[in-house]
Design a protein around this motif. Structure first.
Motif, PDB file in Angstrom:
ATOM      1  N   LEU A   1      47.961  62.942  87.684  1.00  0.00           N
ATOM      2  CA  LEU A   1      48.086  62.084  86.502  1.00  0.00           C
ATOM      3  C   LEU A   1      47.681  62.831  85.243  1.00  0.00           C
ATOM      4  O   LEU A   1      48.311  62.682  84.185  1.00  0.00           O
ATOM      5  N   TRP A   2      46.620  63.622  85.350  1.00  0.00           N
ATOM      6  CA  TRP A   2      46.174  64.407  84.196  1.00  0.00           C
ATOM      7  C   TRP A   2      47.270  65.386  83.758  1.00  0.00           C
ATOM      8  O   TRP A   2      47.564  65.509  82.564  1.00  0.00           O
ATOM      9  N   MET A   3      47.856  66.090  84.706  1.00  0.00           N
ATOM     10  CA  MET A   3      48.918  67.035  84.380  1.00  0.00           C
ATOM     11  C   MET A   3      50.131  66.321  83.807  1.00  0.00           C
ATOM     12  O   MET A   3      50.808  66.837  82.904  1.00  0.00           O
ATOM     13  N   LEU A   4      50.404  65.114  84.312  1.00  0.00           N
ATOM     14  CA  LEU A   4      51.553  64.354  83.831  1.00  0.00           C
ATOM     15  C   LEU A   4      51.402  63.997  82.357  1.00  0.00           C
ATOM     16  O   LEU A   4      52.328  64.194  81.560  1.00  0.00           O
ATOM     17  N   PHE A   5      50.222  63.491  81.992  1.00  0.00           N
ATOM     18  CA  PHE A   5      50.015  63.037  80.622  1.00  0.00           C
ATOM     19  C   PHE A   5      49.630  64.178  79.676  1.00  0.00           C
ATOM     20  O   PHE A   5      49.909  64.093  78.469  1.00  0.00           O
ATOM     21  N   ALA A   6      48.987  65.222  80.199  1.00  0.00           N
ATOM     22  CA  ALA A   6      48.519  66.297  79.333  1.00  0.00           C
ATOM     23  C   ALA A   6      49.543  67.420  79.166  1.00  0.00           C
ATOM     24  O   ALA A   6      49.535  68.111  78.144  1.00  0.00           O
TER      25      ALA A   6
END
Length: 238
Positions: free
Chosen positions: A171-176
């Motif tokens: 999720l972090w990689m998706l949004f960041a």
């Protein structure tokens, strides 16, 4: 009060190493800034010290999450009640984040007053960020909200193990990473993705600060309730 004192006796030895992450990040950032200045032969101010100190503060956040996971299992093995563990863990974690934030602000202030020269626009941006960070609501909300989220992440790791961490990382990689690149790639195009981003931007743009605060409080309340529920169901692992 006894639960807090007991948790302090357990976690006090971790305080200095966690604060060292912030201080170490600041030193590393200043070294990078020095190297960049020597290579580029520019005397302008590059606030890499406080930026890397901020990365150190993020590392403190995730360290607290892992401490929650390990501490919860240890507390259960030692026949401590889950309620006593939570009562002791939240204040100590909030204090750690507060001290980490205070150290970051102090180092940022030292970097600011010792800056030889700086772009006026950069100084103005730095001042605006400082005004937000030094607001009383932020000074209270960051450690309190931060430890609620940190313990929620720790509770997910305690309940689902490495799978939870991989999902959170995804999720972090998706949004960041993914979403920003998609936004840049879709700039100036009329696509379903750009329409959705525009609609979300319009939605949040119409929300007042009070409404955003209420949404944030509801999210924190949900995270707190979920943490308590997961903790109540956690079994010890030898």
């Amino acid at each position: 009060m006894s639960a807090i004192c007991r948790e302090w006796r357990i976690q006090r030895y971790n305080l200095l190493p966690l604060l060292a992450l912030v201080a170490g990040g600041f030193v590393l950032g200043r070294l990078f800034a020095l190297v960049i200045g020597l290579i580029s032969h520019e005397s302008g101010w590059i606030p890499l010290g406080v930026i890397f100190a901020g990365f150190g503060l993020i590392a403190v956040f995730f360290s607290l999450s892992m401490q929650f996971t390990l501490g919860l299992n240890h507390a259960i093995l030692m026949s401590r009640t889950r309620k006593a563990f939570l009562i002791g863990n939240y204040p100590i974690g909030a204090l750690t984040l507060l001290l980490g934030m205070a150290l970051t602000l102090l180092l940022g202030w030292l970097e600011y007053i010792t800056a030889p020269a700086a772009d006026p626009q950069l100084l103005d941006l730095f001042g605006r960020i400082a005004a937000v960070v030094l607001h009383p609501l932020f000074l209270i909300g960051f450690p309190v909200g931060g430890i609620i989220i940190a313990d929620f992440v720790g509770a997910l790791a305690a309940r689902f193990g490495g799978r939870a961490l991989w999902v959170l990382w995804g999720l972090w990689m998706l949004f960041a990473v993914v979403f920003p690149r998609l936004i840049d790639a879709s700039a100036g195009r009329d696509t379903l993705f750009t329409r959705a981003i525009h609609a979300l931007g319009m939605l949040f743009g119409r929300l007042s600060l009070a409404m955003l605060s209420v949404i944030g409080l509801l999210f924190l309340a949900a995270a707190l309730i979920a943490t308590i529920k997961i903790t109540s169901q956690k079994r010890a692992e030898a």
